[in-house]
Write a protein that holds these residues in place. Structure first.
Motif, PDB file in Angstrom:
ATOM      1  N   GLN A  74       0.830  -1.204   0.000  1.00  0.00           N
ATOM      2  CA  GLN A  74       0.000   0.000   0.000  1.00  0.00           C
ATOM      3  C   GLN A  74       0.864   1.253   0.000  1.00  0.00           C
ATOM      4  N   LEU A  75       1.973   1.241   0.724  1.00  0.00           N
ATOM      5  CA  LEU A  75       2.899   2.370   0.685  1.00  0.00           C
ATOM      6  C   LEU A  75       3.432   2.576  -0.729  1.00  0.00           C
ATOM      7  N   ALA A  76       3.784   1.501  -1.400  1.00  0.00           N
ATOM      8  CA  ALA A  76       4.287   1.606  -2.772  1.00  0.00           C
ATOM      9  C   ALA A  76       3.206   2.133  -3.704  1.00  0.00           C
ATOM     10  N   ARG A  77       1.952   1.724  -3.483  1.00  0.00           N
ATOM     11  CA  ARG A  77       0.854   2.195  -4.326  1.00  0.00           C
ATOM     12  C   ARG A  77       0.665   3.705  -4.183  1.00  0.00           C
ATOM     13  N   VAL A  78       0.588   4.180  -2.945  1.00  0.00           N
ATOM     14  CA  VAL A  78       0.383   5.613  -2.707  1.00  0.00           C
ATOM     15  C   VAL A  78       1.561   6.408  -3.245  1.00  0.00           C
ATOM     16  N   THR A  79       2.771   5.957  -2.961  1.00  0.00           N
ATOM     17  CA  THR A  79       3.976   6.631  -3.451  1.00  0.00           C
ATOM     18  C   THR A  79       3.978   6.699  -4.971  1.00  0.00           C
ATOM     19  N   GLY A  80       3.549   5.637  -5.621  1.00  0.00           N
ATOM     20  CA  GLY A  80       3.544   5.597  -7.078  1.00  0.00           C
ATOM     21  C   GLY A  80       2.628   6.638  -7.692  1.00  0.00           C
ATOM     22  N   PHE A  81       1.452   6.841  -7.111  1.00  0.00           N
ATOM     23  CA  PHE A  81       0.532   7.852  -7.634  1.00  0.00           C
ATOM     24  C   PHE A  81       1.181   9.230  -7.620  1.00  0.00           C
ATOM     25  N   VAL A  82       1.849   9.564  -6.515  1.00  0.00           N
ATOM     26  CA  VAL A  82       2.467  10.884  -6.400  1.00  0.00           C
ATOM     27  C   VAL A  82       3.698  10.986  -7.303  1.00  0.00           C
ATOM     28  N   ASP A  83       4.485   9.935  -7.363  1.00  0.00           N
ATOM     29  CA  ASP A  83       5.680   9.954  -8.205  1.00  0.00           C
ATOM     30  C   ASP A  83       5.335  10.091  -9.692  1.00  0.00           C
ATOM     31  N   ARG A  84       4.158   9.609 -10.087  1.00  0.00           N
ATOM     32  CA  ARG A  84       3.762   9.658 -11.499  1.00  0.00           C
ATOM     33  C   ARG A  84       2.916  10.883 -11.837  1.00  0.00           C
ATOM     34  N   LEU A  85       2.876  11.878 -10.976  1.00  0.00           N
ATOM     35  CA  LEU A  85       2.074  13.068 -11.260  1.00  0.00           C
ATOM     36  C   LEU A  85       2.510  13.720 -12.569  1.00  0.00           C
ATOM     37  N   PRO A  86       1.554  14.181 -13.381  1.00  0.00           N
ATOM     38  CA  PRO A  86       1.929  14.864 -14.628  1.00  0.00           C
ATOM     39  C   PRO A  86       2.544  16.223 -14.352  1.00  0.00           C
ATOM     40  N   ASP A  87       3.175  16.788 -15.359  1.00  0.00           N
ATOM     41  CA  ASP A  87       3.884  18.053 -15.192  1.00  0.00           C
ATOM     42  C   ASP A  87       2.962  19.199 -14.812  1.00  0.00           C
ATOM     43  N   HIS A  88       1.691  19.144 -15.238  1.00  0.00           N
ATOM     44  CA  HIS A  88       0.793  20.264 -14.940  1.00  0.00           C
ATOM     45  C   HIS A  88       0.291  20.244 -13.496  1.00  0.00           C
ATOM     46  N   ALA A  89       0.522  19.181 -12.766  1.00  0.00           N
ATOM     47  CA  ALA A  89       0.093  19.102 -11.374  1.00  0.00           C
ATOM     48  C   ALA A  89       1.123  19.770 -10.463  1.00  0.00           C
ATOM     49  N   ALA A  90       0.642  20.346  -9.373  1.00  0.00           N
ATOM     50  CA  ALA A  90       1.517  21.025  -8.417  1.00  0.00           C
ATOM     51  C   ALA A  90       1.421  20.347  -7.060  1.00  0.00           C
ATOM     52  N   LEU A  91       2.552  19.925  -6.539  1.00  0.00           N
ATOM     53  CA  LEU A  91       2.602  19.308  -5.222  1.00  0.00           C
ATOM     54  C   LEU A  91       2.729  20.411  -4.178  1.00  0.00           C
ATOM     55  N   GLY A  92       1.659  20.667  -3.434  1.00  0.00           N
ATOM     56  CA  GLY A  92       1.654  21.759  -2.475  1.00  0.00           C
ATOM     57  C   GLY A  92       2.414  21.435  -1.207  1.00  0.00           C
ATOM     58  N   ILE A  93       2.310  20.198  -0.766  1.00  0.00           N
ATOM     59  CA  ILE A  93       2.979  19.782   0.458  1.00  0.00           C
ATOM     60  C   ILE A  93       2.954  18.260   0.519  1.00  0.00           C
ATOM     61  N   GLY A  94       3.909  17.684   1.240  1.00  0.00           N
ATOM     62  CA  GLY A  94       3.925  16.234   1.424  1.00  0.00           C
ATOM     63  C   GLY A  94       4.559  15.514   0.258  1.00  0.00           C
ATOM     64  N   GLY A  95       3.979  14.364  -0.074  1.00  0.00           N
ATOM     65  CA  GLY A  95       4.474  13.588  -1.196  1.00  0.00           C
ATOM     66  C   GLY A  95       5.666  12.716  -0.879  1.00  0.00           C
ATOM     67  N   SER A  96       5.828  12.345   0.403  1.00  0.00           N
ATOM     68  CA  SER A  96       6.994  11.547   0.765  1.00  0.00           C
ATOM     69  C   SER A  96       6.693  10.667   1.965  1.00  0.00           C
TER      70      SER A  96
END
Length: 356
Positions: A210-232
């Protein structure tokens, strides 16, 4: 009888009435995210309706269900409530066995499809409470502070491992920027960690996969998305993941369309009510949604048009046992809680007497 429909003479010389009977043996499969509560949601209506139960808990969280069965064995007749432990193959064997006449699962859409397919050869009834991707629609007139607080709780509670979690926010054009900023600030003040820290809101993800699944979604974010906080990940022990806010996402992005099942909140900017409805309904899931507005007419329109089994207005995630829980589309069918769950665990028999 669960309600007051009477017997009647619909044909001369004959009296007809309806019996609601137990189905017989019910096979049930519960998930890992709320192992004890989900077991109770499953067994309570099934046993109250007169059935026997064979329940398989998740292979990662079986102990509380086994303890429940041990305690229940002091009160229930032998064979009424049975727990079988194992992995997916055990669940498949339970579903495919000819004895259960109904199989009930709370789990992923993938698992629900497998259960439905396995039940089909014997034409067994199925009760499927599956995944969700709950839209949280914030209109410009909403109470932003109340909405942000509710989303922080509803999105991060149980590390977002909840099929009704408030993790897909759709914000109006007038409040989008302020709301993203409010969610980022909420995340900054939200802490994950061990339960001996009283400042911690939520604990770890359930397992390494489950950790790998959640991490994968964030790691694969497209360029137009903005990571405001977290992601790790947080720390190097356990499966803790930081509260995360992602903005700038688009309707067809993977993180919008698929269930993340983690402490990750996305935010989209809609232009008007029509677009809000279209985007909210534009996923394969249909479990739950919420609408935030001070306009009663808009709230009524939205609750009618949203294609979800539960819709909250100016709140998100509370349940009461007197009302049903269950979804539409790929979120499955059947209801937990309320008298509707008792109906799901009974069968209807028409009896006619010739008294002429």
């Amino acid at each position: 009888m669960l309600e007051g429909r009477s017997a009647g003479e619909y044909m001369a010389g004959h009296t007809s009435y309806v019996r609601r009977e137990p189905i017989g043996v019910v096979g049930q499969v519960t998930p890992w995210n709320y192992p004890l509560m989900m077991a109770i949601w499953k067994i309570a209506p099934a046993l109250a309706a007169g059935n026997a139960v064979v329940l398989k808990p998740s292979d990662t969280t079986p102990v509380s269900t086994l303890l429940l069965a041990e305690i229940a064995s002091e009160f229930f007749p032998a064979g009424v409530f049975n727990v079988v432990c194992g992995d997916r193959d055990t669940g498949r064997s339970l579903v495919a066995h000819p004895t259960p006449q109904l199989v009930s699962i709370t789990g992923s859409t993938r698992a629900g499809k497998e259960v439905a397919a396995a039940a089909a050869p014997d034409l067994k009834r199925t009760h499927l409470e599956l995944g969700g991707k709950a839209p949280v629609v914030i209109f410009d007139d909403a109470d932003l502070a109340a909405a942000a607080e509710a989303i922080a709780v509803g999105g991060y509670f149980n590390a977002g491992q909840d099929c009704t979690a408030a993790t897909r926010v759709l914000a109006g054009p007038g409040v989008y920027d302020d709301f993203v900023a409010a969610l980022v600030e909420q995340a900054r003040e939200t802490k994950t960690g061990l339960p001996d820290d009283e400042d911690v809101l939520y604990g770890p993800l359930n397992n390494a996969n489950q950790l790998a699944r959640v991490t994968g979604f964030v790691d694969r974010l497209p360029d137009h998305a903005a990571l405001g906080i977290g992601g790790s990940r947080v720390g190097d022990r356990g499966f803790f993941y930081a509260p995360t806010v992602v903005s700038g996402v688009r309707q067809q992005d993977e993180i919008i369309q698929d269930e993340v099942f983690g402490p990750v909140i996305t935010v989209q900017r809609f232009t008007d009510e029509e677009e809000a409805v279209r985007w909210a309904n534009g996923v394969e899931y249909g479990l739950s949604a919420s609408v935030w507005t001070k306009d009663h007419g808009r709230a009524m329109r939205m609750t009618r048009r949203l294609d979800f089994g539960c819709v909250w207005v100016n709140t998100h995630i509370p349940f009461v046992s007197e009302m049903p829980h269950g979804g539409f589309k790929h979120s499955g069918h059947g209801k937990d809680l309320s008298v509707y769950s008792l109906e799901d665990y009974t069968r209807i028999k028409h009896v006619m007497h010739n008294w002429g």
